[in-house]
Design an enzyme around this catalytic site. Sequence first.
Site: not given
Length: 471
Positions: A242, A277
């Site tokens: 990720e 993020c």
Amino acid sequence: MSSAISPDGHVIVVRNPGTGEPLGEVEAMDAERVASVADAALEGQRAMAAMPAHQRADLLREVARLMEDEAESLAVLLAGENGKPLPQTRGEVEAAIRIFRGYAGEATRLFGRQIPLDAVPGLERHLAVTMREPLGVVAALVPFNYPVELYAHKAAAALAAGNAVVVQPPSRCPLALLRVAGLVELAGAPRHAHQIVTGGVEVSRALAESPGIAAVSLTGSTAAGREIARLGSATLKKVFLELGGNDALIVCDDADVEAAAQAVVLGRLARGNGQICCAVKRVYVQDGIHDAFVESLLGQTAKLTVGDQLLESTDVGPLIAEEAAERVEAAVGRLVRDGARLVAGGGRRAAFVDPAVLVDVPVSSDAFAEEIFGPVAPVARFTDPLDAVRMANESPYGLHAAVFTRDVSRAFTLARLLDVGGVVINGSTALRAENLPFGGTKDTGGYREGLHETVLDFTRQKTMVLMGAFG
């Protein structure tokens, strides 16, 4: 800065990123030390695999209970070493507690299947079933921005599925996870089933290369993900990535302007100090409401308080390190040189960055295409919503996007066209619920992490066939 390796190379000094005050020391492990931990984890994995599902569930619930008992002290410790404001670290610890409890439930729902062999001519009399088994030892590489929450997703899932887990906490803020590791031991985890390895890149490389590690789960930069995948391929281990994001928020001319501006403030400038993020990193606003949107954004930004992360009144604390703040400052400078106008903030004092708003941002700017990891909101214009989608999709990343509009049909049409892992309609991209699949496309890594996904990813299927089961 928030951490430094001592001259002898064996100790990491953890510091408050705002004040520089030393908070503790941890070992900077070498590859040999990591190898010994990975070898010991094999013993822990055998013990976890032998543990009935209800006992694994009980273990995770006990960890959650112990974390709940120490929630405030964990939040204070995390805020001190990480830089996020204390109310936000409280929320992070609460999320981690929910995640452990969620995976406790998933531990008892690792279902197999009965597969009808009568679909194949000649196999009508036979019975086939599958069952799920643990992968082995899982390495969890945890980032600095939400270390306790993202650790919980990886470590709790690994234990729920009967694996052992070796956790590498972020080198700049490992202390809260070291305390949680003590709670896991107190909860009764088998010996070597849950271990911590501290250090930097050398530790990550050693875990990726170790033949005893069955899988690596990394949340981090795209560059780090590529390197871990390359190293892990030599032993054919599973790698779950990720990675980075440059999330776009599209504000159409029929949107609620105040709500859209608030989504940028709360989803970028005042959450995680902009170091998320899935934060709002690019804002595209339709011409008809552009000026009203910017006015609202500036008004809300002006109310933010920058300062000591341990004060309840602080909205934005220090970035993880002064070097990180310098990179944000440089990115703002590049945007200005490319033609953007800085209309709020942007000043830097050591690791602190005043929340910045830029307008007239040229979409061709390389700095606009990059992931700026700090409290910066660059705003660009568009005329046609389809052009906004095209510009959003030009990014090499594809984590989240957001669309603000009152037109439901338009919302779903644009959401379907966006090449991302998730779209939030009339809200911020900075949304992560533990029971939703979270991840993206393209350079974001392609993996999905969440309660119902990760525990399955940390298992393998075994097929068993009973010949002649049906007379």
